[in-house]
Design an enzyme around this catalytic site. Structure first.
Site, mmCIF file in Angstrom:
data_model
loop_
_atom_site.group_PDB
_atom_site.id
_atom_site.type_symbol
_atom_site.label_atom_id
_atom_site.label_comp_id
_atom_site.label_asym_id
_atom_site.label_seq_id
_atom_site.Cartn_x
_atom_site.Cartn_y
_atom_site.Cartn_z
ATOM 1 N N HIS A 129 41.801 35.948 52.307
ATOM 2 C CA HIS A 129 40.401 35.761 51.915
ATOM 3 C C HIS A 129 40.234 34.792 50.747
ATOM 4 O O HIS A 129 39.179 34.171 50.601
ATOM 5 C CB HIS A 129 39.777 37.106 51.547
ATOM 6 C CG HIS A 129 39.662 38.034 52.712
ATOM 7 N ND1 HIS A 129 39.269 39.346 52.592
ATOM 8 C CD2 HIS A 129 39.894 37.842 54.045
ATOM 9 C CE1 HIS A 129 39.267 39.925 53.778
ATOM 10 N NE2 HIS A 129 39.643 39.031 54.671
ATOM 11 N N PHE A 375 45.145 43.806 54.178
ATOM 12 C CA PHE A 375 45.775 42.827 53.285
ATOM 13 C C PHE A 375 44.849 41.673 52.898
ATOM 14 O O PHE A 375 45.309 40.552 52.660
ATOM 15 C CB PHE A 375 47.048 42.267 53.922
ATOM 16 C CG PHE A 375 47.891 43.316 54.593
ATOM 17 C CD1 PHE A 375 48.208 44.497 53.936
ATOM 18 C CD2 PHE A 375 48.335 43.152 55.890
ATOM 19 C CE1 PHE A 375 48.969 45.482 54.555
ATOM 20 C CE2 PHE A 375 49.087 44.126 56.521
ATOM 21 C CZ PHE A 375 49.400 45.294 55.857
ATOM 22 N N CYS A 376 43.547 41.950 52.806
ATOM 23 C CA CYS A 376 42.563 40.897 52.491
ATOM 24 C C CYS A 376 42.764 39.677 53.391
ATOM 25 O O CYS A 376 42.633 38.529 52.954
ATOM 26 C CB CYS A 376 42.631 40.516 51.009
ATOM 27 S SG CYS A 376 42.022 41.824 49.919
ATOM 28 N N ALA A 377 43.091 39.964 54.642
ATOM 29 C CA ALA A 377 43.198 38.928 55.669
ATOM 30 C C ALA A 377 42.697 39.559 56.969
ATOM 31 O O ALA A 377 43.396 39.578 57.983
ATOM 32 C CB ALA A 377 44.637 38.449 55.808
ATOM 33 N N CYS A 395 40.037 46.274 52.455
ATOM 34 C CA CYS A 395 41.302 45.668 52.079
ATOM 35 C C CYS A 395 42.388 46.728 51.969
ATOM 36 O O CYS A 395 43.556 46.467 52.180
ATOM 37 C CB CYS A 395 41.163 44.913 50.757
ATOM 38 S SG CYS A 395 40.427 43.281 50.951
#
Length: 453
Positions: A129, A375-377, A395
């Site tokens: 992100h 994982f903020c992805a 997240c």
């Protein structure tokens, strides 16, 4: 495809000393164990060398760029020398600027604020992100996740060739995925960008701690990374690269340090002349300890030698992947396939387990710290899991009780300070949990799975 690999005959070095290597933690089953920190991709432990350097400097701390006294002058020299050290570490070109920021996220938001008018941004959905989201004021084209490095280059070339109107453009790409650890073909993507009149910024947050990064060799226009992943604490980061967009843009923050001259006008207003150097985007009192810690980490890694560090990490990667391959219930997440070169970041799911439950058991019963979640992805993890792109998630771990299906994964990550015992304990723990189940009962609290008391 350009990759970063270690030769088979390279000497595997010993792990570098890091803080916390002797910390013990309690187990819910009784007793204590040395903590196995296997969440380097989030925040790596500080190198002992970095901590010692900072401790030695701390009594001499003074204001930077603002004082005539000895400590202020010493701190200013240390801060600016840190900039030179980072430039050398990244093999920057003559004329490149090194700007100290708070993190990779801050660095890429800074760059986003300097984009020229009508700039188009191209970014793969596979980005973290920090590099997926800062481009809110630009026209953004999000590219689908490629399944091979060659497909990544071809996808970018098509998108750049089809852009309309043909104006300024920026490509943002990761060097190593924070989810799969896979290395991206940065040099080829940079060549494709430049062939179509675009510039490129490299998110090296997961690459710089594991492999040498040369701005010159990769031919990227900018590189961004975070100190807290490079074994340096204190909330610091770097944006380094071409100076023209940075010099022409309004300061990222307005204030002291960014301004060269400020004068009142006769009409009562204020005229400001801004610096054209890196100071233009470093308003306020700088984080001199953060900058110094990054420089110290850069020196420590360079002196240790990346060849030995890469060879040792590959040994750890092989150990983990071989161990997980022996557990049929485990599925390792990958974009480019098993043979893709990667850094020490591996994400996986376990059949029949909620990922939050599995991670909680690793911690509570084995003293192993990993990460679970998206994982903020989010787009990348959902693509790899085959879940609905519209599914909501956090997240961290979603609210799912032990045994319930979760739309998240488990990530184990390691690096220069990881001893063999930590990854061996992890592999053993995975096998035991899958075979025997958890020894403790767990419950959901505030969206996380925790041991039941």
């Amino acid at each position: 495809m350009s990759v970063f690999t270690a030769a088979a005959d390279q000497t595997v070095c010993a792990p570098l000393p890091v803080l916390g290597r002797d910390v013990t933690v309690p187990l819910v089953t009784g007793g204590e164990v040395t903590y196995a920190a296997l969440d380097y991709a989030a925040s790596a432990p500080a190198l002992q060398r970095v901590w010692d350097d900072v401790a030695a400097y701390a009594p001499y701390y003074g204001s930077v760029h603002r004082g005539a006294g000895y400590l202020s002058q010493l701190s200013t020299d240390l801060f600016e020398n840190a900039r030179k050290t980072v430039a050398e570490f990244l093999d920057c070109r003559e004329g490149d600027q090194v700007i100290f920021t708070r993190s990779t996220t801050d660095s890429l938001n800074l760059l986003a604020a300097t984009l020229p008018a009508d700039c188009q941004v191209f970014v793969f959905e596979t980005e973290h992100h920090a590099s997926l989201l800062p481009w809110r004021d630009a026209r953004v084209t999000y590219l689908n996740a490629p399944r091979t490095p060659d497909e990544a280059v071809a996808t970018l070339e098509r998108a750049l060739a089809d852009r309309d109107p043909y104006g300024p453009a920026l490509v943002c790409v990761t060097g190593a995925s924070n989810v799969t650890g896979e290395l991206w073909p940065v040099r080829e993507l940079a060549a494709a960008a430049h062939a179509h009149g675009a510039r490129i910024v490299l998110d090296a947050a997961q690459l710089a701690p594991h492999h040498p990064v040369s701005v010159r060799d990769l031919d990227v226009d900018w590189v961004a990374f975070s100190g807290h992943k490079l074994y340096a604490p204190f909330g610091s980061g770097v944006l380094a690269g071409r100076s023209d967009w940075l010099r022409e843009a309004e300061p990222y923050l307005a204030g002291g340090g960014a301004s060269r001259k400020v004068a009142r006008r006769t009409d009562g207003g204020v005229d400001v002349e801004w610096h054209e150097s890196a100071a233009r985007h470093e308003a306020g009192s700088p984080n001199v300890i953060g900058a110094y810690s990054i420089a110290s980490a850069c020196k420590a890694l360079a002196e240790a030698g990346f060849e030995g560090l890469v060879a040792r990490e590959q040994h750890l990667i092989d150990t983990v992947r071989a161990g997980l391959a022996e557990v049929p219930e485990v599925r390792v997440l990958s974009l480019f396939g098993d043979d893709a070169p990667r850094v020490g970041v591996i994400s996986f799911v376990v059949e029949g387990w909620n990922s939050s439950h599995f991670a909680a058991a690793l911690s509570a019963e084995y003293g192993i710290g990993v990460r679970d979640g998206l994982f903020c992805a989010h787009p990348l993890v959902r693509t790899l899991l085959g879940s609905d792109p519209g599914t909501q998630g956090e997240c961290g771990a979603p609210e799912a009780a032990p045994g319930e299906k979760s739309l998240n994964a488990i990530r184990v990550s390691f690096g220069a300070g990881t001893p063999d015992e930590h990854v061996q304990r992890f592999v053993t723990a995975v096998k035991e949990l899958v075979r025997d189940g958890a020894k403790w009962n767990y419950r959901t609290e505030d969206g996380r799975c925790v041991p039941a008391v």
